[in-house]
Design a protein around this motif. Structure first.
Motif, PDB file in Angstrom:
ATOM      1  N   PRO A  32      76.306  55.513  40.333  1.00  0.00           N
ATOM      2  CA  PRO A  32      77.111  56.449  40.765  1.00  0.00           C
ATOM      3  C   PRO A  32      78.718  56.544  40.657  1.00  0.00           C
ATOM      4  CG  PRO A  32      76.542  55.355  42.701  1.00  0.00           C
ATOM      5  CD  PRO A  32      75.968  54.701  41.856  1.00  0.00           C
ATOM      6  N   GLY A  33      78.927  55.255  40.469  1.00  0.00           N
ATOM      7  CA  GLY A  33      80.505  55.139  40.112  1.00  0.00           C
ATOM      8  C   GLY A  33      81.557  55.225  41.453  1.00  0.00           C
ATOM      9  N   ASN A  34      82.583  55.212  41.388  1.00  0.00           N
ATOM     10  CA  ASN A  34      83.409  55.721  42.631  1.00  0.00           C
ATOM     11  C   ASN A  34      84.817  56.128  41.802  1.00  0.00           C
ATOM     12  OD1 ASN A  34      85.337  53.545  41.985  1.00  0.00           O
ATOM     13  ND2 ASN A  34      84.125  52.078  43.262  1.00  0.00           N
ATOM     14  N   PRO A  35      86.037  56.738  42.579  1.00  0.00           N
ATOM     15  CA  PRO A  35      86.918  57.078  41.852  1.00  0.00           C
ATOM     16  C   PRO A  35      87.649  56.202  40.948  1.00  0.00           C
ATOM     17  CG  PRO A  35      86.933  57.959  44.014  1.00  0.00           C
ATOM     18  CD  PRO A  35      85.867  56.800  43.866  1.00  0.00           C
ATOM     19  N   GLY A  36      87.627  54.991  41.566  1.00  0.00           N
ATOM     20  CA  GLY A  36      88.296  53.864  40.608  1.00  0.00           C
ATOM     21  C   GLY A  36      87.743  53.599  39.236  1.00  0.00           C
ATOM     22  N   ILE A  37      86.214  53.684  39.091  1.00  0.00           N
ATOM     23  CA  ILE A  37      85.537  53.352  38.124  1.00  0.00           C
ATOM     24  C   ILE A  37      85.666  54.652  37.296  1.00  0.00           C
ATOM     25  CG2 ILE A  37      83.127  53.690  37.493  1.00  0.00           C
ATOM     26  CD1 ILE A  37      82.342  51.726  39.747  1.00  0.00           C
ATOM     27  N   ALA A  38      85.990  56.016  37.915  1.00  0.00           N
ATOM     28  CA  ALA A  38      86.225  56.964  37.037  1.00  0.00           C
ATOM     29  C   ALA A  38      87.409  57.062  36.216  1.00  0.00           C
ATOM     30  CB  ALA A  38      86.269  58.420  38.155  1.00  0.00           C
ATOM     31  N   GLN A  39      88.433  56.291  36.338  1.00  0.00           N
ATOM     32  CA  GLN A  39      89.463  56.204  35.570  1.00  0.00           C
ATOM     33  C   GLN A  39      89.041  55.421  34.338  1.00  0.00           C
ATOM     34  OE1 GLN A  39      92.025  53.573  37.748  1.00  0.00           O
ATOM     35  NE2 GLN A  39      92.351  55.207  39.599  1.00  0.00           N
ATOM     36  N   ALA A  40      87.772  54.769  34.198  1.00  0.00           N
ATOM     37  CA  ALA A  40      87.452  53.978  33.005  1.00  0.00           C
ATOM     38  C   ALA A  40      86.235  54.617  32.520  1.00  0.00           C
ATOM     39  CB  ALA A  40      87.213  52.481  33.299  1.00  0.00           C
ATOM     40  N   ALA A  41      85.431  55.474  33.017  1.00  0.00           N
ATOM     41  CA  ALA A  41      84.119  55.748  32.754  1.00  0.00           C
ATOM     42  C   ALA A  41      83.908  57.323  33.140  1.00  0.00           C
ATOM     43  CB  ALA A  41      82.873  54.810  33.383  1.00  0.00           C
ATOM     44  N   ASP A  42      82.973  57.884  32.652  1.00  0.00           N
ATOM     45  CA  ASP A  42      82.330  59.337  32.883  1.00  0.00           C
ATOM     46  C   ASP A  42      81.535  58.995  33.997  1.00  0.00           C
ATOM     47  OD1 ASP A  42      84.022  60.698  31.234  1.00  0.00           O
ATOM     48  OD2 ASP A  42      82.754  60.478  29.668  1.00  0.00           O
ATOM     49  N   LEU A  43      81.677  59.772  35.087  1.00  0.00           N
ATOM     50  CA  LEU A  43      80.689  59.568  36.108  1.00  0.00           C
ATOM     51  C   LEU A  43      79.550  60.526  35.972  1.00  0.00           C
ATOM     52  CD1 LEU A  43      82.724  58.901  39.569  1.00  0.00           C
ATOM     53  CD2 LEU A  43      82.254  57.244  37.630  1.00  0.00           C
ATOM     54  N   VAL A  44      78.199  59.997  36.215  1.00  0.00           N
ATOM     55  CA  VAL A  44      77.014  60.863  35.975  1.00  0.00           C
ATOM     56  C   VAL A  44      76.168  60.744  37.176  1.00  0.00           C
ATOM     57  CG1 VAL A  44      76.953  60.915  33.674  1.00  0.00           C
ATOM     58  CG2 VAL A  44      75.936  59.121  34.781  1.00  0.00           C
ATOM     59  N   THR A  45      75.730  61.702  37.663  1.00  0.00           N
ATOM     60  CA  THR A  45      74.642  61.664  38.579  1.00  0.00           C
ATOM     61  C   THR A  45      73.173  61.172  38.268  1.00  0.00           C
ATOM     62  OG1 THR A  45      75.862  63.626  39.551  1.00  0.00           O
ATOM     63  CG2 THR A  45      73.581  63.271  40.732  1.00  0.00           C
ATOM     64  N   LEU A  46      72.928  59.915  38.787  1.00  0.00           N
ATOM     65  CA  LEU A  46      71.477  59.490  38.291  1.00  0.00           C
ATOM     66  C   LEU A  46      71.405  58.589  39.597  1.00  0.00           C
ATOM     67  CD1 LEU A  46      71.550  57.728  35.038  1.00  0.00           C
ATOM     68  CD2 LEU A  46      69.912  59.595  35.628  1.00  0.00           C
ATOM     69  N   GLU A  47      69.991  58.517  39.905  1.00  0.00           N
ATOM     70  CA  GLU A  47      69.308  57.768  40.968  1.00  0.00           C
ATOM     71  C   GLU A  47      69.023  56.568  40.432  1.00  0.00           C
ATOM     72  OE1 GLU A  47      68.466  55.934  44.003  1.00  0.00           O
ATOM     73  OE2 GLU A  47      69.620  57.810  44.421  1.00  0.00           O
ATOM     74  N   ALA A  48      69.363  55.370  40.577  1.00  0.00           N
ATOM     75  CA  ALA A  48      68.991  53.928  39.758  1.00  0.00           C
ATOM     76  C   ALA A  48      67.336  53.864  40.139  1.00  0.00           C
ATOM     77  CB  ALA A  48      69.609  52.862  40.255  1.00  0.00           C
ATOM     78  N   GLY A  49      67.223  54.473  41.386  1.00  0.00           N
ATOM     79  CA  GLY A  49      65.559  54.285  41.811  1.00  0.00           C
ATOM     80  C   GLY A  49      64.536  55.228  40.949  1.00  0.00           C
ATOM     81  N   ASP A  50      65.330  55.952  40.371  1.00  0.00           N
ATOM     82  CA  ASP A  50      64.262  57.072  39.489  1.00  0.00           C
ATOM     83  C   ASP A  50      64.246  56.545  38.113  1.00  0.00           C
ATOM     84  OD1 ASP A  50      62.990  58.966  38.135  1.00  0.00           O
ATOM     85  OD2 ASP A  50      64.202  60.708  39.025  1.00  0.00           O
ATOM     86  N   HIS A  51      63.484  55.540  37.581  1.00  0.00           N
ATOM     87  CA  HIS A  51      63.531  54.935  36.366  1.00  0.00           C
ATOM     88  C   HIS A  51      63.330  55.814  35.361  1.00  0.00           C
ATOM     89  CE1 HIS A  51      62.326  50.687  38.177  1.00  0.00           C
ATOM     90  NE2 HIS A  51      63.295  51.501  38.910  1.00  0.00           N
ATOM     91  N   ALA A  52      62.406  56.882  35.358  1.00  0.00           N
ATOM     92  CA  ALA A  52      62.144  57.893  34.116  1.00  0.00           C
ATOM     93  C   ALA A  52      63.425  58.748  34.210  1.00  0.00           C
ATOM     94  CB  ALA A  52      61.165  58.848  34.747  1.00  0.00           C
ATOM     95  N   ALA A  53      64.344  59.020  35.158  1.00  0.00           N
ATOM     96  CA  ALA A  53      65.342  59.785  34.828  1.00  0.00           C
ATOM     97  C   ALA A  53      66.592  58.949  34.186  1.00  0.00           C
ATOM     98  CB  ALA A  53      66.177  60.053  36.339  1.00  0.00           C
TER      99      ALA A  53
END
Ligand code: AMP
Ligand code: GLY
Length: 426
Positions: A32-53
């Motif tokens: 899910p990232g965080n505001p710091g990671i958002a400076q380097a990456a596009d944040l996306v909504t993804l649940e790591a537990g949902d492998h198919a997603a």
């Protein structure tokens, strides 16, 4: 190449910062990232537990490499699901991640491969555990089997403390009611990292962290209050010994068992009078050790992680690290490692970075556009300099510029190495 990074801590901010610098990185996504990671990456909504997603996201966005930061998705088999879908992933399979997920698995593997580690007994009931205890001296180490977020280990200084730890484990607080009882090793602890694709082993630097919340290494255990790299006490001779006697046999044994390990191996080591011995393995980068490794890494991180994922590490040049010292100080929220106070304002990051440090974000969030604390460990203020004293000075000078009344930090990060640096050379 498009890359997806999973995780939301300071470790992942450091990985995102380094991945984004690679000319091979086209689009970097993080969930899910965080505001710091958002400076380097596009944040996306993804649940790591949902492998198919996750697989569907990778297909839709032509992801060429998935980098899994934390241990939970590894132990949960996300790397297996991605590999089964033909997607390159940095991180071990569920079977190989048991190196971190199960203390008993690792101890049994050490037995089979002849890896130096503490003597132990694996016990499955409280009665068995109490009986085994009589066969160990004091201090003795009691570990819950299974992931316990660093909280399942007791170094017991008295028999009563050991018995209490055993009762605690078999009360079911850690899920699985199994334990490992271990001889207490004496020495200095260091962390050592190696990349592997299951066949080739590539040493990837050393670090020391500070697990206790209080200065002078006192108080309760935490995820880590600061770290520095390299750990000079792990000389190149010792590093060679660790690679040949601990890391390489582990990788060979897992391959022979039909569960090859691909990713980073993080070995917690004790430098005992009889030589380096394994304390434990983690199946991921350390947090905050990753922040100091990335600060020293001069090589292209995408090249290295993709080579692990694609089983071609043998063709890769070894990593180049700056000979300088990197040191990171964790700023944690009041209450940590208990219930952290959340929502406190954080300002001054730009000023801290202008002062020469890099601030990786861990438990942060945006509240109405303003940065606030949202976890236990919140910021990692990181500096690089010729020596540990200079790196310490730079990190603490940067912290002076940060205005975050709810955060605290240890003022002595790097003290072991600083004392060695101050000592007259023999
Ligand atoms: P672990 O969660 O296995 O890393 O254990 C947490 C901490 O407990 C380590 O960083 C060590 O400080 C300590 N520890 C674990 N096992 C031993 C051991 N066999 N002997 C001495 N200290 C240990
Ligand atoms: N800092 C210790 C860890 O990541 O496990």
């Amino acid at each position: 190449m498009n890359i997806l990074l999973l995780g939301s801590g300071g470790r992942e901010h450091a990985l995102a910062w380094k991945l984004a610098q690679s000319p091979r990185c086209d689009n970097l996504f993080a969930a899910p990232g965080n505001p710091g990671i958002a400076q380097a990456a596009d944040l996306v909504t993804l649940e790591a537990g949902d492998h198919a997603a996750v697989v569907a996201f990778c297909d839709a966005n032509r992801i060429g490499l998935v980098v899994i930061g934390p241990e939970a998705p590894l132990v949960d088999g996300l790397a297996d699901s991605l590999r089964a879908a033909g997607i390159a992933v940095f991180g071990p399979s569920r079977a190989a991640a048991q190196l971190e997920g199960s203390k008993a698995f690792t101890k049994a593997l050490c037995d089979r491969a002849g890896i130096p580690t503490a003597a132990y007994e694996h016990v499955r009931t409280e009665a068995e555990a109490l009986a085994a205890l009589t066969r160990f001296g004091i201090p003795v180490v009691i570990k819950a089997d299974g992931l316990a977020a660093g909280k399942g280990v007791t170094v017991a200084e008295t028999r009563a403390e050991a018995e209490a730890a055993i009762r605690d484990i078999f009360s079911g607080r850690f899920g699985g009611a199994e334990a490992v009882i271990e001889e207490c090793m004496v020495g200095e602890e260091v962390s050592f990292f190696a990349l592997t694709d299951g066949a080739t082993v590539m040493p990837f630097g050393s670090a020391q962290d500070h697990k206790r919340v209080g200065e002078g290494d006192t108080g309760p255990n935490t995820g880590g209050m600061g770290a520095y790299s390299p750990a000079r006490v792990l000389t190149s001779a010792l590093e060679g010994e660790v690679t040949t006697r601990i890391i390489a046999p582990t990788v060979r044994q897992l391959a022979a068992d039909g569960t090859p390990y691909s990713g980073v191996l993080f070995a917690g080591l004790m430098l005992t009078a009889e030589g380096p011995r394994l304390i434990e393995y983690n199946a991921r980068f350390g947090d905050p050790e990753c922040q100091v490794l990335m600060t020293r890494l001069d090589s292209d991180l995408v090249d290295l992680l993709a080579a692990c994922a694609e089983s071609r590490l043998a063709a890769c040049a070894p990593p180049r690290f700056s000979p300088e010292v990197a040191l990171t100080v964790v700023m944690a929220a009041a209450g940590y490692p208990g219930e952290p106070r959340k929502g406190g304002a954080i300002a001054g990051i730009a000023a801290a970075e202008a002062a020469g440090a890099r601030v990786f974000q861990a438990g942060t969030a945006l509240d109405g556009g303003k940065l606030v604390g949202a976890g236990g460990r919140v910021l990692n203020v990181t500096a690089r300099a010729a020596g540990v004293r200079a790196a310490q000075a730079a990190a603490y000078a940067a912290i002076e510029r940060i205005d975050a009344p709810d955060l605290f930090c240890r003022r002595d990060i790097g003290w072991r190495e600083a004392a060695r640096e101050d000592a007259p050379t023999p």
